[in-house]
Design an enzyme around this catalytic site. Structure first.
Site, short mmCIF file in Angstrom:
data_model
loop_
_atom_site.label_atom_id
_atom_site.label_comp_id
_atom_site.label_asym_id
_atom_site.label_seq_id
_atom_site.Cartn_x
_atom_site.Cartn_y
_atom_site.Cartn_z
N LYS A 263 28.60 21.03 36.23
CA LYS A 263 28.46 22.42 36.67
C LYS A 263 27.21 22.57 37.53
O LYS A 263 27.18 23.34 38.51
CB LYS A 263 28.40 23.35 35.47
N ARG A 264 26.17 21.84 37.19
CA ARG A 264 24.91 21.91 37.93
C ARG A 264 25.11 21.54 39.40
O ARG A 264 24.50 22.11 40.29
CB ARG A 264 23.87 21.00 37.28
#
Length: 503
Positions: A263-264
């Site tokens: 997600k980062r």
């Protein structure tokens, strides 16, 4: 294949479904449909500490949006239900007991402090602590204790786990559809925990029992489960059950190609990693979704199919039916697949062109209050003129706003290029000429205006550039005569007059 193909997608409801999970679900779906099989959804929610409210429904909604709905699962064709592991807890203890009775598992009473001591002791000696035949008899378990001592501990309610008894000095010969033959030395395998005294199974036991009871024929899952393959094979053997075929999908890598997509990475580079928007029920944090960002499900599915699989041809555009027909697990790659945010945009652009203008117009209109009073057929005509330039429905306002609203300002750089000393009189003459045109069709406008320019020996740029600026506000957009036809004679003249007044 002699048996009816049954595959399962078994996510944990611990948060939103990652794009990697969607890819796993897709490959299971394609394989099932290719073989006239059944696609099962099983919710692996035994870890109640990590359970997130709404995550299960999010998973179902995501599959439905991608047009890969499950055939069998919670609330749907519950032939082998229940399909939530938390509702199947009563099943697992009997199978754990069966393994103990057959000598394939044993009770272990070691405390966390004891195990930590042994790990640190091994590290100090430059070794790795593995709980197996090397040291079982030195630890507190039903193999090192007498039957009476073991029963006393159980009767006293001491905490315990049930461990699988991994064999000594054996070589396992395993087969993976994607990775081929795999050899594993059992001497390096842990005696994995299968069951705990709190009545909860670990993933390994619950997974195997459920796959067997649900008659799963093929286990298609992510590469991260490859280290568990040896244990799972041994469990099938210990129970005397037929082993399903296994296929471990490659990782989805960061856009750089280094490391697993997270997600980062999406937050940093500006793209979603979830199919739908997700609002964290605890923090309230919102994560973007491909649906809300304007992607078509067809584009996402087509894109995901190529993350690790290829058809062996140059063809890249596949609708769902074509993917089903072409899909083969043997054509899935072993190596990781790099996630390319620009490639999914390319797919989305293609599927945008496949959409009907009427459908796009309805969606576009619903997103802009400025269009509330505009006839949807007019909007569809405008979209048809600019469609090839659009990747998302959200692009249409920038591409078509001048069909609905007269420009309030004009591009500064373009104005310097288009507006000359003779622009004002030329535009004044153009208005007079346009005002006399009765047939305001595209073809007639083109004939009349171009004929006027030619017959008066005027450079085309001297008329067409300021005309476009008057109509659009910039030197962009579709054919000028299409724009004039769309907005009509009165509006065309009004916009040219507005430019004249600014000169």
């Amino acid at each position: 294949m002699t048996k009816n193909v049954r595959v399962r997608f078994a996510p944990s409801p611990t948060g939103p479904l990652h794009i990697g999970g969607v890819r796993t679900a897709l490959f299971n779906y394609l394989f099932a449909k290719k073989n006239n099989g059944t696609f099962v959804l099983r919710v692996e929610d035994t870890d109640q500490n990590r359970y997130v409210e709404g995550a299960e429904q999010y998973i179902i909604d995501s599959l439905n949006w991608c047009n890969i709905p499950f055939d069998e699962g919670p609330g749907k064709n519950e032939k082998f239900g229940p399909y939530r592991q938390s509702e199947r807890k009563h099943l697992y203890k009997q199978y754990a007991d069966e393994l103990i009775a057959s000598g394939n598992a044993y009770y272990a009473f070691d405390t966390a402090e004891t195990l930590d001591f042994h790990r640190k002791d091994h590290e100090a000696k430059g070794k790795t602590f593995i709980y197996n035949w090397h040291n079982r008899l030195k630890l507190s378990n039903s193999l090192s204790l007498s039957a009476e001592e073991t029963q006393t501990k159980l009767d006293a309610g001491e905490d315990y786990v049930i461990r699988f008894k991994s064999p000594q000095d054996e070589t396992l010969h395993l087969t993976d559809i994607i990775r081929g033959d795999i050899k594993i030395d059992t001497n390096i395998l842990d005696d994995k925990v299968l069951f705990k005294s709190d009545g909860m199974p670990t993933y390994h036991l619950a997974n195997i029992v459920d796959d067997h009871l649900m008659e799963i024929t093929h286990v298609i899952r992510g590469e991260e489960w490859l280290p568990s393959l040896a244990l799972h094979y041994q469990l099938y053997k210990a129970f005397g059950w037929e082993t399903p075929e296994f296929a471990h999908l490659p990782l989805i890598l960061k856009p750089t190609g280094k490391g697993k997509l997270s997600k980062r990475d999406g937050d940093k580079l500006g793209f979603p990693v979830f199919p739908l928007k997700w609002t964290d029920p605890k923090s309230g944090d919102i994560s973007r979704g491909y649906k809300e960002d304007g992607y078509f499900p067809e584009a996402m599915v087509n894109f995901l199919a190529f993350l690790g699989w290829n058809p062996g041809t140059e063809q890249e555009i596949f609708d769902l039916d074509a993917l089903i027909n072409a899909f083969e697990l043997e054509r899935v790659n072993k190596s990781g697949a790099r996630f390319d945010p620009d490639k999914i945009k390319w797919f989305n652009h293609h599927y945008m062109q496949e959409q009907s203008n009427d459908v796009l117009a309805e969606s576009f209109k619903s997103q802009h209050s400025e269009l509330a009073e505009i006839d949807v057929n007019y909007i569809a005509m405008a979209i048809g003129l600019v469609k090839e330039r659009a990747t998302f429905i959200s692009d249409y306002w920038d591409l078509t706003h001048y069909f609905f609203v007269a420009p309030s300002e004009y591009d500064e750089k373009a104005s310097k290029k288009a507006f000359k000393e003779d622009t004002k009189p030329l535009m004044t003459q153009l208005i007079e000429m346009i005002d006399g045109i009765d047939d305001f069709s595209v073809v007639n406008l083109q004939t009349k205006i171009k004929g006027w320019i030619t017959s008066n020996d005027i450079g085309f740029g001297k008329v067409m550039m300021p005309l476009r600026l008057a109509l659009v506000g910039a030197l962009q957009g579709p054919d000028v005569f299409d724009i004039m036809f769309m907005i009509g004679k009165n509006e065309s003249i009004k916009r040219i007059e507005k430019v004249i007044n600014k000169l």
